[in-house]
Design a protein around this motif. Structure first.
Motif, PDB file in Angstrom:
ATOM      1  N   UNK A  31       0.800  23.581  -9.522  1.00  0.00           N
ATOM      2  CA  UNK A  31      -0.261  24.123 -10.378  1.00  0.00           C
ATOM      3  C   UNK A  31      -1.625  23.575  -9.963  1.00  0.00           C
ATOM      4  N   UNK A  32      -1.666  22.281  -9.679  1.00  0.00           N
ATOM      5  CA  UNK A  32      -2.931  21.670  -9.249  1.00  0.00           C
ATOM      6  C   UNK A  32      -3.367  22.219  -7.899  1.00  0.00           C
ATOM      7  N   UNK A  33      -2.421  22.320  -6.958  1.00  0.00           N
ATOM      8  CA  UNK A  33      -2.762  22.759  -5.605  1.00  0.00           C
ATOM      9  C   UNK A  33      -3.225  24.214  -5.572  1.00  0.00           C
ATOM     10  N   UNK A  34      -2.644  25.035  -6.437  1.00  0.00           N
ATOM     11  CA  UNK A  34      -3.024  26.458  -6.466  1.00  0.00           C
ATOM     12  C   UNK A  34      -4.295  26.700  -7.266  1.00  0.00           C
ATOM     13  N   UNK A  35      -4.829  25.678  -7.892  1.00  0.00           N
ATOM     14  CA  UNK A  35      -6.044  25.830  -8.660  1.00  0.00           C
ATOM     15  C   UNK A  35      -5.870  26.527  -9.984  1.00  0.00           C
ATOM     16  N   UNK A  36      -4.643  26.560 -10.511  1.00  0.00           N
ATOM     17  CA  UNK A  36      -4.397  27.290 -11.757  1.00  0.00           C
ATOM     18  C   UNK A  36      -5.009  26.592 -12.975  1.00  0.00           C
ATOM     19  N   UNK A  37      -5.322  25.315 -12.835  1.00  0.00           N
ATOM     20  CA  UNK A  37      -5.971  24.592 -13.932  1.00  0.00           C
ATOM     21  C   UNK A  37      -7.482  24.527 -13.743  1.00  0.00           C
ATOM     22  N   UNK A  38      -7.975  25.104 -12.660  1.00  0.00           N
ATOM     23  CA  UNK A  38      -9.389  25.000 -12.340  1.00  0.00           C
ATOM     24  C   UNK A  38      -9.692  23.673 -11.676  1.00  0.00           C
ATOM     25  N   UNK A  39     -10.953  23.361 -11.540  1.00  0.00           N
ATOM     26  CA  UNK A  39     -11.349  22.083 -10.951  1.00  0.00           C
ATOM     27  C   UNK A  39     -10.815  20.940 -11.804  1.00  0.00           C
ATOM     28  N   UNK A  98       3.134   0.564 -11.914  1.00  0.00           N
ATOM     29  CA  UNK A  98       1.816   1.059 -11.544  1.00  0.00           C
ATOM     30  C   UNK A  98       1.771   1.692 -10.166  1.00  0.00           C
ATOM     31  N   UNK A  99       2.501   1.127  -9.200  1.00  0.00           N
ATOM     32  CA  UNK A  99       2.473   1.711  -7.857  1.00  0.00           C
ATOM     33  C   UNK A  99       2.987   3.142  -7.869  1.00  0.00           C
ATOM     34  N   UNK A 100       3.975   3.436  -8.725  1.00  0.00           N
ATOM     35  CA  UNK A 100       4.445   4.822  -8.857  1.00  0.00           C
ATOM     36  C   UNK A 100       3.306   5.725  -9.320  1.00  0.00           C
ATOM     37  N   UNK A 101       2.563   5.271 -10.327  1.00  0.00           N
ATOM     38  CA  UNK A 101       1.504   6.108 -10.879  1.00  0.00           C
ATOM     39  C   UNK A 101       0.332   6.248  -9.907  1.00  0.00           C
ATOM     40  N   UNK A 102      -0.005   5.184  -9.196  1.00  0.00           N
ATOM     41  CA  UNK A 102      -1.071   5.295  -8.195  1.00  0.00           C
ATOM     42  C   UNK A 102      -0.671   6.274  -7.093  1.00  0.00           C
ATOM     43  N   UNK A 103       0.609   6.245  -6.705  1.00  0.00           N
ATOM     44  CA  UNK A 103       1.065   7.207  -5.696  1.00  0.00           C
ATOM     45  C   UNK A 103       1.019   8.630  -6.246  1.00  0.00           C
ATOM     46  N   UNK A 104       1.476   8.815  -7.489  1.00  0.00           N
ATOM     47  CA  UNK A 104       1.440  10.155  -8.080  1.00  0.00           C
ATOM     48  C   UNK A 104       0.009  10.667  -8.210  1.00  0.00           C
ATOM     49  N   UNK A 105      -0.922   9.778  -8.524  1.00  0.00           N
ATOM     50  CA  UNK A 105      -2.318  10.184  -8.655  1.00  0.00           C
ATOM     51  C   UNK A 105      -2.825  10.791  -7.346  1.00  0.00           C
ATOM     52  N   UNK A 106      -2.623  10.088  -6.235  1.00  0.00           N
ATOM     53  CA  UNK A 106      -3.079  10.593  -4.941  1.00  0.00           C
ATOM     54  C   UNK A 106      -2.286  11.817  -4.496  1.00  0.00           C
ATOM     55  N   UNK A 107      -1.038  11.914  -4.920  1.00  0.00           N
ATOM     56  CA  UNK A 107      -0.165  13.047  -4.575  1.00  0.00           C
ATOM     57  C   UNK A 107      -0.566  14.298  -5.345  1.00  0.00           C
ATOM     58  N   UNK A 108      -0.913  14.142  -6.606  1.00  0.00           N
ATOM     59  CA  UNK A 108      -1.319  15.279  -7.432  1.00  0.00           C
ATOM     60  C   UNK A 108      -2.752  15.711  -7.158  1.00  0.00           C
ATOM     61  N   UNK A 109      -3.616  14.757  -6.922  1.00  0.00           N
ATOM     62  CA  UNK A 109      -5.051  15.033  -6.753  1.00  0.00           C
ATOM     63  C   UNK A 109      -5.550  14.287  -5.528  1.00  0.00           C
TER      64      UNK A 109
END
Length: 374
Positions: free
Chosen positions: A175-183, A221-232
């Motif tokens: 959803x994030x990559x396709x821009x369905x949520x907008x910026x 926290x390392x899981x969440x930091x990785x997910x952050x960079x992976x999602x955005x």
């Protein structure tokens, strides 16, 4: 208070330890090339008889992958019990000799973080494929050395950030990559667990800066930091951080453990484009609560995943659509993607592990290395 890590850089990357204005940027090293050629087998050595059990289960579920050795440092009885559950596996108190002797094709290191380098470096030098449990290391200099070592062995090193394999989170990423949520405007990542909710501990090493490197930030926290960079994707930097030690002293059998590392931490981050912000919250003392939640707010809508870390089941909700999708139990097994090479989306290399470690270091320098004791 822990001693801060020195500033370090990887080839082709920005400086990675924190100071005001410095951003994290991942390099472009290759993800794993498939472990298995069709019709061949891969023999594994798993070091660590604690969380190593999860890796043993994951590996045993993959055709062509076989556990041959289970390495241990202290608990030989547990390692032998585990070996009895996996046909063809034996326990060894000397995993380094097995690595250098070429007894296996692949190495998994799931021992305490301060032991990772000796095994992973030896495995890479011996030409093995290697997998590190998270975090990649107990401090940033060690993570940088491992990432540099892995850069000389493209496609042979990975970190088991298994939440990338979660089906609901993969849909959220799409959803994030396709821009369905907008910026993208804001991401909120929250991971609560209760495995240390109480005055006792089974893991004294988790409470020392020297051996663990961090507390809940290293555990979750390392899981969440990785997910952050992976999602955005982008260069994220920590802007503020706070932490607490809920149990300054814990018992381990008859002994008392002085607890240094964070039980609870909250970290604020910004992306270098100036448009996106994020919050990361972790707790390993949330009595009766086990949940990972990720909420992404975009200019055109939002989406939220609530997941159960015990079985990987999750719910994805979207707004303003008001839709809700339930995902059943999910083993979040990263090994099929590693072994086949067909699923680069879920595979994290040592550069990704280093990037997550760098954000942990930033959080510690921003204040989480001085947790408030209660």
């Amino acid at each position: 208070m822990r001693a801060p890590a020195p500033l370090l850089a990887l080839p082709g990357s920005a400086v990675v330890s924190w100071r005001p204005g410095v951003k994290i940027q991942q390099t472009g090293h290759s993800f794993w090339r498939g472990f298995l050629s069709r019709g061949t087998n891969m023999d594994f050595l798993v070091v660590g008889a604690g969380f190593g059990e999860q890796h043993l289960t994951w590996i045993s579920e993959c055709p062509g992958a076989r556990v041959r050795l289970i390495g241990y440092r202290r608990d030989g009885d547990r390692a032998r019990r585990l070996a009895a559950r996996f046909p063809g596996a034996t326990a060894t108190a000397d995993p380094l000799s097995a690595i250098t002797a070429g007894a296996v094709d692949a190495l998994v290191v799931a021992s305490p973080p301060d032991t990772h380098e000796r095994y992973l470096a030896a495995g890479l030098a011996a030409g093995l494929r290697v997998v590190s449990d998270k975090p990649l290391a107990h401090d940033l200099p060690t993570a940088a050395r491992l990432a540099e070592a892995a850069a000389g062995h493209p496609g042979r090193a990975a970190v088991s950030f298994q939440w990338r394999a979660n089906r609901a989170l993969r849909v959220l990423r799409e959803l994030c990559a396709r821009g369905e949520l907008g910026e993208l405007v804001h991401l909120d990542l929250d991971f609560r667990h209760d495995f240390l909710a109480g005055p006792r501990t089974a893991w004294p090493w988790r409470h020392r800066w020297e051996t663990a490197g961090a507390g809940a930030l290293g555990d979750q926290g390392v899981h969440l930091f990785d997910l952050l960079a992976w999602l955005a994707p982008g260069s994220w930097a920590v802007t503020a951080g706070t932490a607490s030690v809920v149990w300054p002293r814990r018992s381990h059998g008859p002994d008392q453990v002085a607890c240094e590392t964070d039980d609870v931490a909250e970290v604020l981050l910004g992306r270098d484009d100036g448009a996106a912000r994020a919050r990361v919250f972790v707790s390993r003392v949330s009595t009766g609560e086990r949940a990972l939640r990720v909420r992404v707010q975009g200019a055109d809508g939002s989406a939220e995943v609530s997941a159960n870390p015990d079985d990987g089941s999750a719910t994805l909700r979207r707004h303003p659509a008001g839709s809700s999708t339930d995902f059943g139990p999910d083993p979040m097994n990263p090994y099929p993607g590693l072994l086949s090479g067909d699923d680069p989306v879920t595979v994290a290399d040592f550069t990704a592990g280093h990037a997550a470690q760098a954000l942990v270091e930033q959080a510690l320098r921003a204040g989480c290395d001085k947790p408030i004791s209660h």
